[in-house]
Structure formats: structure tokens, C-alpha cells
Design a protein around this motif. Structure first.
Motif, mmCIF file in Angstrom:
data_model
loop_
_atom_site.group_PDB
_atom_site.id
_atom_site.type_symbol
_atom_site.label_atom_id
_atom_site.label_comp_id
_atom_site.label_asym_id
_atom_site.label_seq_id
_atom_site.Cartn_x
_atom_site.Cartn_y
_atom_site.Cartn_z
ATOM 1 N N VAL A 217 6.608 44.381 50.718
ATOM 2 C CA VAL A 217 7.799 44.948 50.078
ATOM 3 C C VAL A 217 7.685 46.475 50.051
ATOM 4 O O VAL A 217 8.656 47.188 50.209
ATOM 5 C CB VAL A 217 8.004 44.375 48.661
ATOM 6 N N ASN A 218 6.450 46.966 49.836
ATOM 7 C CA ASN A 218 6.128 48.395 49.896
ATOM 8 C C ASN A 218 7.007 49.245 48.977
ATOM 9 O O ASN A 218 7.666 50.180 49.410
ATOM 10 C CB ASN A 218 6.223 48.890 51.344
ATOM 11 N N GLY A 219 6.993 48.894 47.698
ATOM 12 C CA GLY A 219 7.771 49.668 46.738
ATOM 13 C C GLY A 219 7.167 49.585 45.348
ATOM 14 O O GLY A 219 6.348 48.709 45.058
ATOM 15 N N VAL A 220 7.563 50.519 44.499
ATOM 16 C CA VAL A 220 7.128 50.532 43.101
ATOM 17 C C VAL A 220 8.363 50.319 42.239
ATOM 18 O O VAL A 220 9.336 51.070 42.339
ATOM 19 C CB VAL A 220 6.423 51.857 42.730
ATOM 20 N N LYS B 283 1.348 54.291 37.205
ATOM 21 C CA LYS B 283 0.133 55.081 36.973
ATOM 22 C C LYS B 283 0.138 56.390 37.750
ATOM 23 O O LYS B 283 -0.449 57.368 37.312
ATOM 24 C CB LYS B 283 -1.106 54.245 37.334
ATOM 25 N N SER B 284 0.779 56.391 38.917
ATOM 26 C CA SER B 284 0.852 57.635 39.683
ATOM 27 C C SER B 284 2.250 57.763 40.272
ATOM 28 O O SER B 284 2.817 56.796 40.762
ATOM 29 C CB SER B 284 -0.196 57.644 40.799
ATOM 30 N N GLY B 285 2.785 58.954 40.185
ATOM 31 C CA GLY B 285 4.119 59.192 40.716
ATOM 32 C C GLY B 285 5.181 58.532 39.865
ATOM 33 O O GLY B 285 5.000 58.308 38.669
ATOM 34 N N LYS B 286 6.300 58.207 40.515
ATOM 35 C CA LYS B 286 7.365 57.536 39.784
ATOM 36 C C LYS B 286 7.814 56.311 40.563
ATOM 37 O O LYS B 286 7.498 56.161 41.743
ATOM 38 C CB LYS B 286 8.526 58.486 39.518
ATOM 39 N N ALA B 287 8.556 55.459 39.899
ATOM 40 C CA ALA B 287 9.021 54.225 40.520
ATOM 41 C C ALA B 287 10.069 54.518 41.591
ATOM 42 O O ALA B 287 10.864 55.442 41.446
ATOM 43 C CB ALA B 287 9.600 53.308 39.453
ATOM 44 N N ASP B 288 10.053 53.724 42.664
ATOM 45 C CA ASP B 288 11.093 53.815 43.687
ATOM 46 C C ASP B 288 12.403 53.273 43.134
ATOM 47 O O ASP B 288 13.477 53.769 43.451
ATOM 48 C CB ASP B 288 10.701 53.008 44.926
ATOM 49 N N THR B 289 12.289 52.223 42.319
ATOM 50 C CA THR B 289 13.454 51.559 41.742
ATOM 51 C C THR B 289 13.177 51.260 40.275
ATOM 52 O O THR B 289 12.119 50.719 39.945
ATOM 53 C CB THR B 289 13.756 50.234 42.481
ATOM 54 N N ALA C 50 15.384 47.020 45.865
ATOM 55 C CA ALA C 50 15.470 45.975 44.840
ATOM 56 C C ALA C 50 15.881 44.644 45.463
ATOM 57 O O ALA C 50 15.442 43.582 45.012
ATOM 58 C CB ALA C 50 16.448 46.383 43.749
ATOM 59 N N GLN C 51 16.695 44.686 46.505
ATOM 60 C CA GLN C 51 17.115 43.452 47.157
ATOM 61 C C GLN C 51 15.955 42.773 47.881
ATOM 62 O O GLN C 51 15.947 41.564 48.028
ATOM 63 C CB GLN C 51 18.264 43.721 48.123
ATOM 64 N N LYS C 52 14.970 43.531 48.320
ATOM 65 C CA LYS C 52 13.791 42.950 48.965
ATOM 66 C C LYS C 52 12.916 42.212 47.954
ATOM 67 O O LYS C 52 12.163 41.322 48.312
ATOM 68 C CB LYS C 52 12.960 44.044 49.645
ATOM 69 N N LEU C 53 13.032 42.589 46.694
ATOM 70 C CA LEU C 53 12.198 42.006 45.650
ATOM 71 C C LEU C 53 12.617 40.575 45.324
ATOM 72 O O LEU C 53 11.780 39.713 45.098
ATOM 73 C CB LEU C 53 12.276 42.881 44.393
ATOM 74 N N GLY C 54 13.910 40.302 45.314
ATOM 75 C CA GLY C 54 14.421 38.984 44.943
ATOM 76 C C GLY C 54 13.814 37.835 45.730
ATOM 77 O O GLY C 54 13.241 36.914 45.141
ATOM 78 N N PRO C 55 13.897 37.854 47.052
ATOM 79 C CA PRO C 55 13.322 36.751 47.834
ATOM 80 C C PRO C 55 11.808 36.600 47.634
ATOM 81 O O PRO C 55 11.302 35.486 47.642
ATOM 82 C CB PRO C 55 13.632 37.138 49.284
ATOM 83 N N LEU C 56 11.111 37.688 47.428
ATOM 84 C CA LEU C 56 9.661 37.619 47.205
ATOM 85 C C LEU C 56 9.361 36.827 45.942
ATOM 86 O O LEU C 56 8.495 35.957 45.926
ATOM 87 C CB LEU C 56 9.070 39.027 47.081
#
Length: 133
Positions: A44-47, A77-83, A120-126
Motif C-alpha cells: 500500500v506504501n502509505g501512512v 513517529k516521523s513526518g506526517k501522514a499521507d492520509t 485511502a481507496q487502496k486501504l479498503g481492499p487490504l
């Protein structure tokens, strides 16, 4: 809603509510599934940051760092969230159970998303793919 004159024992205190949310079990399951299949999670490669609310106030935050395969309570913990997703505890449970469509929740304002909405749409199926009812 009148919070100042809320008399009676029907509501939980904010301190109690934040430690025992229904969505905590959902995040425990997500942690379990991510640890079972870290490669799928990392694909998914996202935070993602979830702001869990009750009565319109954020009571808990969860981070799904699917770049490193880490899921934990709190801010990234580092940086900010992508979504960043803001949703009530009850609405999140309804979305996870499949009784509420995430797109409908978004359109009705029950689910607020900022940042990379496409991610965020990639997260649903996972999250749904591993669910066994």
C-alpha cells in the motif's frame, strides 16, 4: 447538544471513553493481519492517521504506517501522514462491518479525509481481504 447540563449516569467520562473504544478491537485485528502479511501491507506504501471521535471530539489517534508495516496508537513517529481520516468510533465500526459504505459515509460527512484520498481507496481492499466472517 448540551454538554454542560448532562446530568445522569448514561454517558461515559471522556477518560473512560478514550481507553475503551469499540474500534480498539478493530485496530488490534489490523495489527494482527499486518504482522501476518507485512509484504501485502507494505505494498500500500502509505501512512494513515485515524482520528477517532466521540461527541465531535477526538478521543484517540491510530497510525497505520504501511511503509514500514507498523500499526500503533498515536501520531506518526516521523513526518506526517499521507492520509488523515476523521471518523466517530461507531461509524468506523459500521464501515468495517460493511453496514456502511465508506463512500456514502464520506459523502454524508461521517468520514472526513484529508491528504491523499486515492491512497485511502487502496486501504479498503487490504483491510477487507483478510476478514473472515
Amino acid at each position: 447538544m448540551d454538554f454542560k447540563n448532562n446530568v445522569g449516569g448514561t454517558g461515559a467520562t471522556p477518560a473512560l471513553a478514550s481507553s475503551s473504544l469499540k474500534s480498539d478491537a478493530l485496530f488490534a485485528k489490523i495489527i494482527e493481519e499486518v504482522s501476518k502479511n507485512p509484504a501485502k501491507a507494505k505494498s500500500v506504501n502509505g501512512v494513515f492517521l485515524y482520528n477517532i471521535t466521540e461527541n465531535g471530539k477526538t478521543v484517540k489517534k491510530w497510525t497505520l504506517d504501511l511503509k514500514s508495516g507498523d500499526v500503533y496508537e498515536g501520531e506518526p513517529k516521523s513526518g506526517k501522514a499521507d492520509t488523515t481520516m476523521t471518523v466517530s468510533d461507531a461509524d468506523l465500526i459500521d464501515i468495517a462491518a460493511g453496514t456502511t459504505n465508506p463512500q456514502v459515509a464520506f459523502m454524508k460527512g461521517k468520514l472526513k479525509i484529508s491528504g491523499n484520498i486515492m491512497l485511502a481507496q487502496k486501504l479498503g481492499p487490504l483491510l477487507k481481504s483478510e476478514a473472515k466472517l
